[in-house]
Design an enzyme around this catalytic site. Sequence first.
Site, PDB file in Angstrom:
ATOM      1  N   ASP A  59       4.094   7.649  19.798  1.00 33.03           N
ATOM      2  CA  ASP A  59       4.781   7.583  18.506  1.00 33.03           C
ATOM      3  C   ASP A  59       5.996   8.508  18.381  1.00 33.03           C
ATOM      4  O   ASP A  59       5.934   9.675  18.773  1.00 33.03           O
ATOM      5  CB  ASP A  59       3.830   7.959  17.370  1.00 33.03           C
ATOM      6  N   PHE A 119      -0.871  15.825  16.908  1.00 31.55           N
ATOM      7  CA  PHE A 119      -0.653  14.410  16.626  1.00 31.55           C
ATOM      8  C   PHE A 119       0.598  14.218  15.766  1.00 31.55           C
ATOM      9  O   PHE A 119       1.298  15.154  15.409  1.00 31.55           O
ATOM     10  CB  PHE A 119      -1.883  13.813  15.960  1.00 31.55           C
TER      11      PHE A 119
END
Length: 609
Positions: A59, A119
């Site tokens: 991502d 993350f």
Amino acid sequence: MLKLLSLMVPLASAAVIHRRDANISAIASEWNSTSNSSSSLSLNRPAVHYSPEEGWMNDPNGLWYDAKEEDWHIYYQYYPDAPHWGLPLTWGHAVSKDLTVWDEQGVAFGPEFETAGAFSGSMVIDYNNTSGFFNSSTDPRQRVVAIWTLDYSGSETQQLSYSHDGGYTFTEYSDNPVLDIDSDAFRDPKVFWYQGEDSESEGNWVMTVAEADRFSVLIYSSPDLKNWTLESNFSREGYLGYNYECPGLVKVPYVKNTTYASAPGSNITSSGPLHPNSTVSFSNSSSIAWNASSVPLNITLSNSTLVDETSQLEEVGYAWVMIVSFNPGSILGGSGTEYFIGDFNGTHFEPLDKQTRFLDLGKDYYALQTFFNTPNEVDVLGIAWASNWQYANQVPTDPWRSSMSLVRNFTITEYNINSNTTALVLNSQPVLDFTSLRKNGTSYTLENLTLNSSSHEVLEFEDPTGVFEFSLEYSVNFTGIHNWVFTDLSLYFQGDKDSDEYLRLGYEANSKQFFLDRGHSNIPFVQENPFFTQRLSVSNPPSSNSSTFDVYGIVDRNIIELYFNNGTVTSTNTFFFSTGNNIGSIIVKSGVDDVYEIESLKVNQFYVD
């Protein structure tokens, strides 16, 4: 025909362990000593779609523009030690002057523990030092704060890290976490500054963050990035899949052409849906501004100062767009991204309808994130991960794995779904700076050609680079087709070294679908992986309810991005040929007679300096 936008602006050793108590500057130094960022690209590695030289990437995170240095920054989920997902997961970093050619910077920061992950999250510029992290020694334009998810030991919490050197090294906030709801599926914060309609309001920070397995986007507010208040949630909307991820909320320009009638020095009347609430007067002015249903519009008259006629103008307002990614469970399998158009009042988002809209209809476009800022503070630019969790860890690339999409410029426009229905759509156009690209002499134009089954056209590339753009406009004679015959216009993008490897793309008149076949490859992964869908299609209505169709495409070694009808529909897909087998020719053909006319096919091949 879609035009590329020119932006308007003047690895690590396996022994390296990325821990909070490690010296990030030392890590970056070691990374730079073991990686040559100026080395030539691998034969199949994309040239204008960013990818790290080594390691795993997924991502995009923390996108922002440094107005002081005129640099664009992207961060991303990064495991530098192998070309597959692994822990500790860090934030990688790259910088660009033009959003086309990127300079890899290595690891920006990572988690404290080897079994943890930093993350996904986002980056903001804390101009006014609401967080208290900065003093006068840091230029306000470079006061960047990362808001990210720590995944560790069955828990996901939201953290802050800040930078005093323009986003190259970071210090973790000593009182982390700033948000903890005792959840193992609470991730991917996207933060922006909300000022509201009242210019005198103080404003505040707004966060969207996914409570993934409850299909909720939680909306928080904060005065200082440290203390957060839950305001609302956006839940169980659209296509659910298995869980929500990577949400985002962004204010997007709304553009519509409409009719006006006027005379010099008099009032103006508009037939569009976003007409003024009251009469607007002007005198020989080339631009005016009004409010329509509380939506501010800036109007530019198409004929400059000559306004004594009925003509077209461009209405520019805005709407809010909620972006939600989900995985697995996409309609094509694996990962997908959807969006909702609506309104946001600072605490609650309300979609304008119940329509489910997908951001990209290809297989490889996930986790879109938009830039925190742009030079004019109006453009909405974003980038996505060009892969799919169904097979991302197995794709046949080494020593890197996966790439980003091109940067896209987003607007809201009207889209003719069919001849009787018009709907709003998030339009996207690719952003490339042609000053970073140069043609290598291969430029081809084909015009006004009626196709038949007994002949075909061949376009040969000189010294194939695998990087090129094409623009195709074609018309269809629907009265000349039979529904029991596969009625195709086909373009074969053939490999230069082995023509048995090729992409086939085109249009079939009975189904009214544009198709892509990426299955003609000698690579075992392509033939054996059941999730690497070989044949894909998208609905492709004609432009402006005519019989003319258009598609613009960019091919970059192992990825193809397609933009239909000026970007109202897109499809992004990877493909894999044998090493060094760049596309060297395009064959244009049809299996039927006198159905298709090529009005224009233009191809330009590029080198990257």
